[in-house]
Enzyme design. Structure first.
Site, PDB file in Angstrom:
ATOM      1  N   HIS A  72       0.845  -1.197   0.000  1.00 59.10           N
ATOM      2  CA  HIS A  72       0.000   0.000   0.000  1.00 59.10           C
ATOM      3  C   HIS A  72       0.878   1.245   0.000  1.00 59.10           C
ATOM      4  O   HIS A  72       1.713   1.417   0.885  1.00 59.10           O
ATOM      5  CB  HIS A  72      -0.906   0.012   1.229  1.00 59.10           C
ATOM      6  CG  HIS A  72      -2.061  -0.946   1.133  1.00 59.10           C
ATOM      7  ND1 HIS A  72      -3.127  -0.917   2.008  1.00 59.10           N
ATOM      8  CD2 HIS A  72      -2.312  -1.940   0.258  1.00 59.10           C
ATOM      9  CE1 HIS A  72      -3.989  -1.867   1.681  1.00 59.10           C
ATOM     10  NE2 HIS A  72      -3.506  -2.503   0.627  1.00 59.10           N
ATOM     11  N   TYR A 200      -9.160   5.075   7.903  1.00 57.87           N
ATOM     12  CA  TYR A 200      -9.333   5.366   9.319  1.00 57.87           C
ATOM     13  C   TYR A 200     -10.343   6.500   9.420  1.00 57.87           C
ATOM     14  O   TYR A 200     -10.051   7.619   8.987  1.00 57.87           O
ATOM     15  CB  TYR A 200      -8.016   5.800   9.948  1.00 57.87           C
ATOM     16  CG  TYR A 200      -6.929   4.752   9.982  1.00 57.87           C
ATOM     17  CD1 TYR A 200      -6.663   4.039  11.149  1.00 57.87           C
ATOM     18  CD2 TYR A 200      -6.146   4.480   8.860  1.00 57.87           C
ATOM     19  CE1 TYR A 200      -5.652   3.088  11.201  1.00 57.87           C
ATOM     20  CE2 TYR A 200      -5.137   3.522   8.893  1.00 57.87           C
ATOM     21  CZ  TYR A 200      -4.895   2.834  10.067  1.00 57.87           C
ATOM     22  OH  TYR A 200      -3.897   1.892  10.103  1.00 57.87           O
ATOM     23  N   PRO A 292      -4.036   0.167  18.673  1.00 58.57           N
ATOM     24  CA  PRO A 292      -3.766  -0.262  17.301  1.00 58.57           C
ATOM     25  C   PRO A 292      -4.001   0.809  16.241  1.00 58.57           C
ATOM     26  O   PRO A 292      -3.741   0.556  15.061  1.00 58.57           O
ATOM     27  CB  PRO A 292      -4.733  -1.445  17.107  1.00 58.57           C
ATOM     28  CG  PRO A 292      -5.848  -1.172  18.061  1.00 58.57           C
ATOM     29  CD  PRO A 292      -5.216  -0.506  19.255  1.00 58.57           C
ATOM     30  N   LYS A 296       1.275   0.154  15.001  1.00 63.60           N
ATOM     31  CA  LYS A 296       2.660   0.122  15.488  1.00 63.60           C
ATOM     32  C   LYS A 296       3.011  -1.119  16.297  1.00 63.60           C
ATOM     33  O   LYS A 296       4.199  -1.378  16.527  1.00 63.60           O
ATOM     34  CB  LYS A 296       2.930   1.356  16.369  1.00 63.60           C
ATOM     35  CG  LYS A 296       2.867   2.691  15.648  1.00 63.60           C
ATOM     36  CD  LYS A 296       3.965   2.851  14.626  1.00 63.60           C
ATOM     37  CE  LYS A 296       3.413   2.796  13.232  1.00 63.60           C
ATOM     38  NZ  LYS A 296       4.405   2.943  12.178  1.00 63.60           N
ATOM     39  N   TYR A 384       3.813   6.765  10.092  1.00 65.75           N
ATOM     40  CA  TYR A 384       3.031   5.596   9.693  1.00 65.75           C
ATOM     41  C   TYR A 384       3.905   4.548   9.004  1.00 65.75           C
ATOM     42  O   TYR A 384       3.771   3.350   9.266  1.00 65.75           O
ATOM     43  CB  TYR A 384       1.881   6.017   8.772  1.00 65.75           C
ATOM     44  CG  TYR A 384       0.845   4.940   8.573  1.00 65.75           C
ATOM     45  CD1 TYR A 384      -0.172   4.749   9.518  1.00 65.75           C
ATOM     46  CD2 TYR A 384       0.850   4.102   7.470  1.00 65.75           C
ATOM     47  CE1 TYR A 384      -1.135   3.777   9.368  1.00 65.75           C
ATOM     48  CE2 TYR A 384      -0.096   3.112   7.305  1.00 65.75           C
ATOM     49  CZ  TYR A 384      -1.094   2.952   8.252  1.00 65.75           C
ATOM     50  OH  TYR A 384      -2.030   1.966   8.087  1.00 65.75           O
TER      51      TYR A 384
END
Length: 389
Positions: A72, A200, A292, A296, A384
């Site tokens: 991704h 998200y 979560p 990480k 990220y």
């Protein structure tokens, strides 16, 4: 029995440490309280940083990851029915790989078995002894017999509830913790994901996450009360609530189907300091927990293992203890950065029970800043994809 490094816990952290040390010719024995099937039944995260992928390649367990994993180059952050794509490749030159933690564990287990390395499953009443001196050892019971393993060092990779951190003498350990007043209700379903990248989403009704394990298996989450009962969430109710929290386009692409797994996970932030006690070293969830939201958890365990394996290699190869002495400080520096990022993502996207109108406007202002500022999006993207080891 005797080994050089006794590893407590056969999750990804313990298995990866064993693989790295095995490649360096350092002998290890892994002790696991649960059965192999139980370990493989645990459903966990599935977003791997490039550093984690590189480590799996280093120990030769990346073939299935590259064949089945999904690379991704971005993900989306949603807020109040708006969606913003974070272009990881453009902002950092890096990407992440979606590949389930269960599959990482399976690959590492298979490689360890193929190499003929020792793992003891269903080791009951594991106890750590003498790690404050020169001759540590680990005892356990199995099949009605007591066993003992002498070793040079002990690596505690047995998770938040494991024996390793609990064995540290009172007063030697400092802990930092925040327990969040909500959990994540997650389902796994054999349906195509609603988006080819993760979403998200922050919404007045609560957080939602659209994720996947493959092109045909989806993993979805919604924020719920920490004390809620899974039985109160039949599939139909879950799908309806998920759609309500997504922007209209994402909601229109949600394909429903029967869940094959459903559970509620509590959220907490936790760090233990230090990570070394004589010849005992903590790594992974034994040392820290992150919510979560920032993906990480597994990656932070991998970075611990990177530092710890490097230290053991230096000890056995060059006869130097400098890296072992520096392990705790090096690992904690990266741990706290990941804790900050995961806390920030959680604070941005979730509804809190004590939240007022000012708090909600602050969340909205943060999202607008992300929309308007490439620098803000770059900071998000850098965290990220994973900060350097």
């Amino acid at each position: 029995m005797r080994t050089q490094v006794a590893i407590v816990g056969s999750g990804p952290a313990g298995l990866l440490l064993g693989a790295l040390l095995g490649k360096a010719g350092i002998d290890t024995v892994i002790l696991e309280r649960k059965s192999k099937d139980y370990v493989l039944s645990r459903i966990r995260a599935g977003v791997l940083e490039q550093g984690t992928v590189d480590m799996l390649a280093e120990v030769g367990v990346d073939a299935r990851l590259h064949a089945e994993g999904l690379v991704h180059e971005g993900f989306a952050v949603g807020f109040a029915n708006r969606r913003l794509r974070i272009d990881l490749k453009d902002l950092t030159g890096k990407a992440v790989t979606v590949y389930g933690q269960t599959e990482v564990t399976r690959d590492l287990m298979a490689a360890r078995e193929a190499a003929g390395l020792t793992t003891v499953y269903e080791a009951d009443h594991v106890a750590l002894h003498g790690f404050d001196g020169a001759s540590p050892r680990v005892t356990w019971t199995k099949d009605g017999r007591t066993h003992e393993l002498a070793c040079d060092f002990i690596a505690g990779c047995d998770g938040f509830h494991g024996v390793s951190r609990a064995s540290v003498p009172v007063g030697k350990l400092r802990t930092f913790e925040r327990v969040y007043p909500f959990g994540w209700l997650g389902i796994l379903a054999d349906v195509p994901p609603c988006s080819h990248e993760l979403i998200y989403a922050g919404h007045d009704r609560g957080f939602a996450l659209c994720s996947m394990r493959s092109k045909t298996r989806s993993r979805y989450y919604i924020q719920c009360g920490a004390e809620e009962d899974v039985a109160a969430w039949p599939d139909g109710r879950f799908w309806e609530e998920l759609r309500a929290r997504l922007d209209p386009e994402a909601a229109s692409h949600v394909v429903t189907g029967p869940s094959i797994e459903k559970s509620i996970a509590p959220l907490r932030s936790f760090v233990a300091e230090p990570l070394r006690f004589g010849r005992l070293f903590l790594a992974g969830d034994a040392a820290h927990i992150v919510p979560p939201t920032g993906a990480k958890g597994l990656n932070l365990a991998a970075s611990d293992v990177h530092y710890l394996a490097e230290a053991f290699r230096e000890h056995y190869g060059a006869g130097s203890g400098d890296a072992l002495d520096a392990y705790s400080a090096r690992a904690l520096a990266r741990i706290w950065k990941a804790e900050r990022f995961s806390w920030w993502m959680t604070s941005l996207l979730h509804r809190f029970s004590d939240q007022n109108t000012f708090d909600r406007r602050m969340q909205e202002a943060e999202f607008i800043y992300l929309e308007d500022s490439r620098a803000a999006r770059t900071a998000l993207a850098e965290n990220y994809v994973g900060l350097p080891f």
